[in-house]
Design a protein around this motif. Sequence first.
Motif, PDB file in Angstrom:
ATOM      1  N   VAL A  32      -1.582  -4.251   9.952  1.00  0.00           N
ATOM      2  CA  VAL A  32      -1.278  -2.825   9.777  1.00  0.00           C
ATOM      3  C   VAL A  32      -0.534  -2.640   8.454  1.00  0.00           C
ATOM      4  O   VAL A  32      -0.851  -1.734   7.667  1.00  0.00           O
ATOM      5  N   SER A  33       0.425  -3.502   8.166  1.00  0.00           N
ATOM      6  CA  SER A  33       1.167  -3.381   6.899  1.00  0.00           C
ATOM      7  C   SER A  33       0.247  -3.667   5.712  1.00  0.00           C
ATOM      8  O   SER A  33       0.393  -3.057   4.652  1.00  0.00           O
ATOM      9  N   ALA A  89      -2.989  -2.928   5.701  1.00  0.00           N
ATOM     10  CA  ALA A  89      -3.790  -1.701   5.607  1.00  0.00           C
ATOM     11  C   ALA A  89      -3.003  -0.615   4.874  1.00  0.00           C
ATOM     12  O   ALA A  89      -3.551   0.098   4.027  1.00  0.00           O
ATOM     13  N   GLN A  90      -1.720  -0.489   5.165  1.00  0.00           N
ATOM     14  CA  GLN A  90      -0.877   0.495   4.482  1.00  0.00           C
ATOM     15  C   GLN A  90      -0.754   0.161   2.998  1.00  0.00           C
ATOM     16  O   GLN A  90      -0.764   1.057   2.146  1.00  0.00           O
ATOM     17  N   LEU A  96      -3.726   1.389   1.022  1.00  0.00           N
ATOM     18  CA  LEU A  96      -3.666   2.812   0.679  1.00  0.00           C
ATOM     19  C   LEU A  96      -2.799   3.077  -0.548  1.00  0.00           C
ATOM     20  O   LEU A  96      -2.976   4.085  -1.233  1.00  0.00           O
ATOM     21  N   ALA A  97      -1.880   2.162  -0.844  1.00  0.00           N
ATOM     22  CA  ALA A  97      -0.994   2.323  -2.000  1.00  0.00           C
ATOM     23  C   ALA A  97      -1.575   1.713  -3.281  1.00  0.00           C
ATOM     24  O   ALA A  97      -0.955   1.804  -4.338  1.00  0.00           O
ATOM     25  N   GLU A 129      -5.582  -0.567  15.058  1.00  0.00           N
ATOM     26  CA  GLU A 129      -4.662   0.324  14.358  1.00  0.00           C
ATOM     27  C   GLU A 129      -4.816   0.173  12.842  1.00  0.00           C
ATOM     28  O   GLU A 129      -4.857   1.162  12.106  1.00  0.00           O
ATOM     29  N   ALA A 130      -4.940  -1.052  12.366  1.00  0.00           N
ATOM     30  CA  ALA A 130      -5.135  -1.301  10.928  1.00  0.00           C
ATOM     31  C   ALA A 130      -6.444  -0.665  10.461  1.00  0.00           C
ATOM     32  O   ALA A 130      -6.495  -0.033   9.394  1.00  0.00           O
ATOM     33  N   VAL A 183      -6.057   3.075  10.098  1.00  0.00           N
ATOM     34  CA  VAL A 183      -5.271   3.450   8.911  1.00  0.00           C
ATOM     35  C   VAL A 183      -6.180   3.593   7.693  1.00  0.00           C
ATOM     36  O   VAL A 183      -6.126   4.589   6.974  1.00  0.00           O
ATOM     37  N   VAL A 184      -7.045   2.606   7.452  1.00  0.00           N
ATOM     38  CA  VAL A 184      -7.901   2.667   6.256  1.00  0.00           C
ATOM     39  C   VAL A 184      -9.075   3.625   6.437  1.00  0.00           C
ATOM     40  O   VAL A 184      -9.452   4.329   5.501  1.00  0.00           O
ATOM     41  N   GLU A 193      -8.707   7.170   5.483  1.00  0.00           N
ATOM     42  CA  GLU A 193      -8.748   7.446   4.039  1.00  0.00           C
ATOM     43  C   GLU A 193     -10.125   7.160   3.442  1.00  0.00           C
ATOM     44  O   GLU A 193     -10.270   7.028   2.227  1.00  0.00           O
TER      45      GLU A 193
END
Length: 142
Positions: A87-88, A90-91, A94-95, A113-114, A117-118, A121
Amino acid sequence: MSFENPSRERIKELLQQTRTIAVVGLSDKPDRTSYMVSQAMQQKGYRIIPVNPGVKTVLGETSYPSLADIDEPVDIVNVFRRSEETVSVAQAVLAMKHKPKAFWLQQGIFNEEAAAVVEAEGIEAIMDRCIKVEDSILQPHK
């Protein structure tokens, strides 16, 4: 709704459009799966960008401490981390300065969940698949 990987035809299309793969968790130890898979992909003509804060270079390429440090476009972010750590990752995708086409969790790695997240977007998620195996099956002569 439960997660479903893209079709084999879509994965083939994605691999055909791919030039650069950032590999999160790429080890500099030749006996590690991440190294063997990345080396095979590099030998097939893909550019590999290692992402591992603990190493300086892998497979002749400079290793970046994080995805945010990569300045150039990346087509796929390929992940060799434990499922609970994705998950981190995947976040972090996004950055990135340049949004990749796909977020790929290697065989044995799965986190809905991961993926969510992507996918929120517009980045495709592929989980629990080996990129080297998929490439060999779908593009044996690249």
